[in-house]
Design a protein around this motif. Structure first.
Motif, short mmCIF file in Angstrom:
data_model
loop_
_atom_site.label_atom_id
_atom_site.label_comp_id
_atom_site.label_asym_id
_atom_site.label_seq_id
_atom_site.Cartn_x
_atom_site.Cartn_y
_atom_site.Cartn_z
N VAL A 203 -11.86 3.23 -2.70
CA VAL A 203 -11.84 1.89 -2.12
C VAL A 203 -10.57 1.72 -1.29
N GLY A 204 -10.71 1.15 -0.11
CA GLY A 204 -9.54 0.80 0.69
C GLY A 204 -9.07 1.89 1.65
N ASP A 205 -7.92 1.64 2.24
CA ASP A 205 -7.31 2.50 3.24
C ASP A 205 -6.16 3.27 2.60
N TYR A 206 -6.17 4.61 2.72
CA TYR A 206 -5.13 5.43 2.09
C TYR A 206 -3.98 5.78 3.05
N GLY A 207 -3.97 5.15 4.21
CA GLY A 207 -2.86 5.37 5.13
C GLY A 207 -2.76 6.81 5.57
N LYS A 208 -1.55 7.38 5.46
CA LYS A 208 -1.30 8.75 5.91
C LYS A 208 -1.63 9.80 4.84
N TYR A 209 -1.98 9.36 3.66
CA TYR A 209 -2.14 10.29 2.54
C TYR A 209 -3.48 11.04 2.60
N VAL A 220 -2.08 10.04 -6.51
CA VAL A 220 -2.62 9.12 -5.50
C VAL A 220 -1.78 7.85 -5.43
N VAL A 221 -1.58 7.21 -6.58
CA VAL A 221 -0.87 5.92 -6.59
C VAL A 221 0.57 6.09 -6.11
N ASP A 222 1.25 7.14 -6.56
CA ASP A 222 2.64 7.35 -6.14
C ASP A 222 2.73 7.62 -4.64
N ALA A 223 1.76 8.36 -4.09
CA ALA A 223 1.77 8.65 -2.65
C ALA A 223 1.48 7.39 -1.84
N LEU A 224 0.54 6.59 -2.28
CA LEU A 224 0.20 5.37 -1.55
C LEU A 224 1.32 4.33 -1.66
N SER A 225 2.13 4.42 -2.71
CA SER A 225 3.23 3.48 -2.91
C SER A 225 4.50 3.91 -2.19
N ALA A 226 4.51 5.12 -1.68
CA ALA A 226 5.72 5.66 -1.04
C ALA A 226 6.02 4.96 0.28
N THR A 227 7.30 4.82 0.55
CA THR A 227 7.74 4.22 1.81
C THR A 227 7.23 5.06 2.99
N ASP A 235 0.79 -2.38 2.28
CA ASP A 235 1.13 -1.58 1.10
C ASP A 235 -0.12 -1.30 0.29
N ILE A 236 0.05 -0.63 -0.82
CA ILE A 236 -1.09 -0.27 -1.67
C ILE A 236 -1.83 -1.49 -2.19
N TYR A 237 -1.11 -2.60 -2.36
CA TYR A 237 -1.73 -3.81 -2.90
C TYR A 237 -2.66 -4.46 -1.88
N ILE A 360 -6.97 3.91 -9.88
CA ILE A 360 -7.41 3.70 -8.50
C ILE A 360 -8.84 3.16 -8.51
N PRO A 361 -9.17 2.28 -7.56
CA PRO A 361 -10.54 1.77 -7.50
C PRO A 361 -11.46 2.76 -6.78
N ILE A 362 -12.68 2.91 -7.33
CA ILE A 362 -13.70 3.74 -6.71
C ILE A 362 -15.00 2.94 -6.69
N ARG A 363 -15.92 3.33 -5.82
CA ARG A 363 -17.22 2.64 -5.75
C ARG A 363 -18.31 3.62 -5.31
N LEU A 364 -19.54 3.15 -5.44
CA LEU A 364 -20.69 3.94 -5.01
C LEU A 364 -20.73 4.07 -3.50
N ASN A 365 -21.16 5.23 -3.02
CA ASN A 365 -21.32 5.42 -1.56
C ASN A 365 -22.28 4.41 -0.95
N VAL A 366 -23.29 3.99 -1.71
CA VAL A 366 -24.31 3.12 -1.16
C VAL A 366 -23.88 1.65 -1.11
N TRP A 367 -22.68 1.36 -1.62
CA TRP A 367 -22.17 -0.02 -1.59
C TRP A 367 -21.01 -0.13 -0.61
N SER A 368 -20.98 -1.23 0.13
CA SER A 368 -19.89 -1.45 1.08
C SER A 368 -18.76 -2.21 0.37
#
Length: 368
Positions: A203-209, A220-227, A235-237, A360-368
């Motif tokens: 779920v969401g945008d992972y930026g440069k990671y 994942v969380v530590d990389a997304l939280s990195a400056t 930010d990750i939030y 981390i949040p995840i979802r089904l491919n068939v759901w937007s």
């Protein structure tokens, strides 16, 4: 008189037919699941709501024991493990004068984990494994674990809940329902390791990671939280957790794993433009299969009673938190702040006290 008698018999027969049919239908339950985004509420779609309803039903089935139950929740090499022993009293404190304990929810099991009881009624059934310890026979029971529960909810929400469906099942010959390892490999690494299919996404945008390099959710969380991972003001939030919807899941994966189904989201902002998420005030509501508090043979009598009286293997529940920062809190609420999801602040657990696991949040491919 004969005509009236005949009509009565016909009416009784019709009622019995309706009752018999009803017993085999999926039970009816309709909750309302929402995202509150800075005061603006959005109700979840029907498929997402169906998944949340299924999770609610599985967590609320009521049952009682015919006698004290000794069972194991885990196995290793095909054998039940001593470390996973659970003891559950029939009566409170093991005394008939205190009354029978009414329990809620399908029991936790990683041994026989593919039993969702679609009739809406739980019946205690045993598997074929046993373990004898100190003269006591421990058994396996039919139930679910955290991952199979979420998978059953998702299968219901997408209409893939028939026994013959391979939706959210491994691709090998036994077609077992997904574990947290499968969920991580599918959604994050996009890998077919461990016979993983292609049903999930993050779920969401992972930026440069590059998420495919991740070995666990901490990475994942530590990389997304990195400056520098996101541009200014992001930010990750704001880019990940604020994108969660009811029916999504929150996944932790390390050497072991855990997963929760989200049933509600509440987002609070620190600015009037609603660009900066307050991670301590923002939270999710979840339902999760966690296991009973374990019976500890080396613990004192009070702890043994607490564990053996435990009324559910699910969160939320009305049990008192026993250990850690939240010890004494009169219930496990199933509510987690965004800071708790990143591991910045602790979350209570049924066994083991505080947890700083990253989710981390995840979802089904068939759901937007």
């Amino acid at each position: 008189m004969k005509k009236r008698t005949l009509m009565k018999k016909i009416c009784v027969f019709a009622m019995l037919c309706v009752l018999t049919m009803t017993m085999f239908l999926e039970p009816s339950f309709a909750g309302t699941y929402k995202v509150n985004d800075g005061g603006i509420e959005t109700v979840a779609s029907i498929p997402r709501s169906d998944a949340c309803d299924k999770m609610t039903i599985m967590s609320q089935m009521t049952w009682t024991l015919p006698e004290t139950l000794y069972y194991c929740t885990l196995q290793s090499g095909g054998a039940l493990t001593k470390a996973s022993e659970v003891k559950l009293y029939k009566y409170k404190d093991g005394k008939s004068a205190n009354g029978v304990i009414t329990r809620k929810g399908i029991p936790y099991s990683q041994v026989d984990r593919e039993y969702s009881f679609p009739s809406g009624t739980f019946t205690l059934n045993f598997g074929n494994k046993t373990l004898i310890d100190d003269g006591i026979t421990y058994r396996s029971v039919h139930g679910t674990d955290c991952a199979s529960s979420v998978a059953f909810a998702w299968r219901k929400g997408t209409g893939n809940n028939s026994a013959s469906s391979n939706f959210l099942k491994r691709t090998n010959t036994n077609h077992a329902i997904y574990t947290t390892e499968n969920m991580f490999n599918d959604a994050v690494r996009e890998s077919t390791d461990t016979y993983t299919g292609d049903f999930l996404k993050v779920v969401g945008d992972y930026g440069k990671y590059n998420k495919k390099t991740a070995a666990n959710t901490r990475n994942v969380v530590d990389a997304l939280s990195a400056t520098g991972n996101y541009g200014a003001g992001k930010d990750i939030y704001s880019e990940v957790y604020a994108k969660i919807k009811p029916g999504d899941a929150l996944l932790f994966r390390g050497n072991s794993g855990h997963v929760r189904l989200v049933t509600g989201v509440h987002i609070v902002y620190t600015d009037t433009a609603k660009t900066q998420v307050d991670p301590e005030a923002s939270y999710v509501n979840c339902i999760e299969q966690t296991g009973f508090r374990k019976y500890k043979k080396d613990a004192d009598a009070t702890e043994k009673k607490i564990a053996s009286n435990w009324s559910t293997s699910w969160i939320p529940n009305e049990e008192t938190v026993q250990e850690g920062t939240y010890a004494g809190q009169k219930k496990f609420t199933g509510m987690y702040t965004f800071n708790q999801l990143t591991g910045k602040t602790p979350s209570p657990t049924v066994n083991g006290g505080d947890s700083y696991n990253r989710y981390i949040p995840i979802r089904l491919n068939v759901w937007s």
